[in-house]
Scaffold this motif. Structure first.
Motif, short mmCIF file in Angstrom:
data_model
loop_
_atom_site.label_atom_id
_atom_site.label_comp_id
_atom_site.label_asym_id
_atom_site.label_seq_id
_atom_site.Cartn_x
_atom_site.Cartn_y
_atom_site.Cartn_z
N VAL A 1 -1.20 21.20 -9.16
CA VAL A 1 -2.15 21.44 -8.07
C VAL A 1 -3.33 20.48 -8.17
N LEU A 2 -3.88 20.29 -9.36
CA LEU A 2 -4.98 19.34 -9.51
C LEU A 2 -4.55 17.93 -9.14
N ASN A 3 -3.33 17.56 -9.51
CA ASN A 3 -2.79 16.25 -9.15
C ASN A 3 -2.71 16.11 -7.63
N LEU A 4 -2.26 17.16 -6.95
CA LEU A 4 -2.16 17.11 -5.48
C LEU A 4 -3.53 16.96 -4.83
N TRP A 5 -4.51 17.69 -5.34
CA TRP A 5 -5.84 17.69 -4.70
C TRP A 5 -6.68 16.47 -5.05
N LEU A 6 -6.49 15.88 -6.21
CA LEU A 6 -7.40 14.83 -6.68
C LEU A 6 -6.82 13.42 -6.73
N ARG A 7 -5.52 13.25 -6.63
CA ARG A 7 -4.91 11.93 -6.82
C ARG A 7 -5.03 11.07 -5.56
N VAL A 8 -5.51 9.85 -5.77
CA VAL A 8 -5.60 8.84 -4.71
C VAL A 8 -4.90 7.58 -5.22
N ASN A 9 -4.04 6.99 -4.38
CA ASN A 9 -3.32 5.77 -4.76
C ASN A 9 -3.75 4.61 -3.87
N TRP A 10 -3.97 3.46 -4.50
CA TRP A 10 -4.14 2.20 -3.80
C TRP A 10 -3.00 1.30 -4.23
N ILE A 11 -2.31 0.74 -3.26
CA ILE A 11 -1.22 -0.20 -3.57
C ILE A 11 -1.63 -1.53 -2.97
N LEU A 12 -1.90 -2.51 -3.82
CA LEU A 12 -2.25 -3.85 -3.37
C LEU A 12 -1.01 -4.71 -3.54
N VAL A 13 -0.46 -5.16 -2.43
CA VAL A 13 0.77 -5.95 -2.45
C VAL A 13 0.43 -7.38 -2.07
N ARG A 14 0.68 -8.28 -3.01
CA ARG A 14 0.49 -9.71 -2.77
C ARG A 14 1.86 -10.35 -2.87
N PRO A 15 2.06 -11.50 -2.22
CA PRO A 15 3.34 -12.19 -2.43
C PRO A 15 3.50 -12.50 -3.92
N GLY A 16 4.52 -11.91 -4.51
CA GLY A 16 4.78 -12.16 -5.93
C GLY A 16 4.18 -11.17 -6.89
N GLU A 17 3.42 -10.17 -6.41
CA GLU A 17 2.79 -9.23 -7.35
C GLU A 17 2.52 -7.90 -6.66
N LEU A 18 2.63 -6.83 -7.43
CA LEU A 18 2.32 -5.49 -6.96
C LEU A 18 1.31 -4.88 -7.92
N LYS A 19 0.21 -4.39 -7.38
CA LYS A 19 -0.83 -3.77 -8.19
C LYS A 19 -1.02 -2.34 -7.70
N VAL A 20 -0.88 -1.38 -8.61
CA VAL A 20 -1.00 0.04 -8.28
C VAL A 20 -2.21 0.59 -9.01
N ILE A 21 -3.14 1.15 -8.25
CA ILE A 21 -4.32 1.79 -8.83
C ILE A 21 -4.24 3.27 -8.48
N THR A 22 -4.22 4.10 -9.51
CA THR A 22 -4.17 5.54 -9.33
C THR A 22 -5.47 6.12 -9.87
#
Length: 186
Positions: A80-101
């Motif tokens: 439940v805490l994960n559902l309420w508080l988790r925010v994801n940013w996915i930065l997609v560049r040609p050749g790279e994937l950056k995931v910020i949680t």
């Protein structure tokens, strides 16, 4: 979704989405927690019995219920805490994937170069009524092959990077996966 001049794109998956799923899990947590508290209160009323009788009857029931329900409440609280508080940013560049949680004050950044990406896929993680929710998972080649980690994919032996969670519906999940794969040139 934010497009950048260099051809990259940022996807932001906020915590305020999928409200019905959050409410369902929260109500379930409250019901199980309330049941456990009620059992504790009811069994506390029988504390006036002699110690040997209390141990043989009520103590055994109480310990058994606690052994089962307390881990369930802890795991459900984490979900439940994960559902309420988790925010994801996915930065997609040609050749790279950056995931910020990010969870409230905690932050985790994972960067996966295109050369290490083995597979991108969708996994069904939960359902609420007739609505299915999906995770976007990236499987990457590990830095040190043969080393077991918690996030190792059992099928491919690659590292599992969960880029996005709780995407509502197959159509939205497929669309996000397709846009990410277009930018990665896969």
């Amino acid at each position: 979704m934010v497009d950048h001049a260099n051809g990259s794109r940022t996807f932001v998956l906020l915590a305020r989405r999928n409200f019905s799923e959050k409410i369902s899990f929260s109500i379930c947590l409250l019901a199980i927690g309330g049941f456990l508290a009620g059992i504790e209160y009811a069994l506390h009323q029988f504390a006036e019995l002699p110690a040997w009788l209390n141990f043989l009857t009520i103590g055994w029931v109480k310990n058994s219920l606690e052994a089962i329900l307390v881990p369930v409440v802890v795991l459900l609280s984490w979900a439940v805490l994960n559902l309420w508080l988790r925010v994801n940013w996915i930065l997609v560049r040609p050749g790279e994937l950056k995931v910020i949680t990010r969870w409230l004050f905690l932050k985790r950044t994972q960067i996966v170069p295109l050369a290490k990406i083995m597979e991108t896929r969708l996994e069904n993680n939960s359902s609420d009524g007739g609505i299915l929710y999906y995770d976007l998972v990236v499987i990457a080649i590990p830095d040190k092959p043969g080393r077991l980690r918690i996030d190792t994919d059992p099928e491919t032996r690659g590292i599992r990077v969960v880029a996005a969670t709780d995407i509502k519906g197959k159509a939205d999940a497929d669309q996000l996966l397709q846009k990410i794969n277009e930018i990665l040139l896969r």
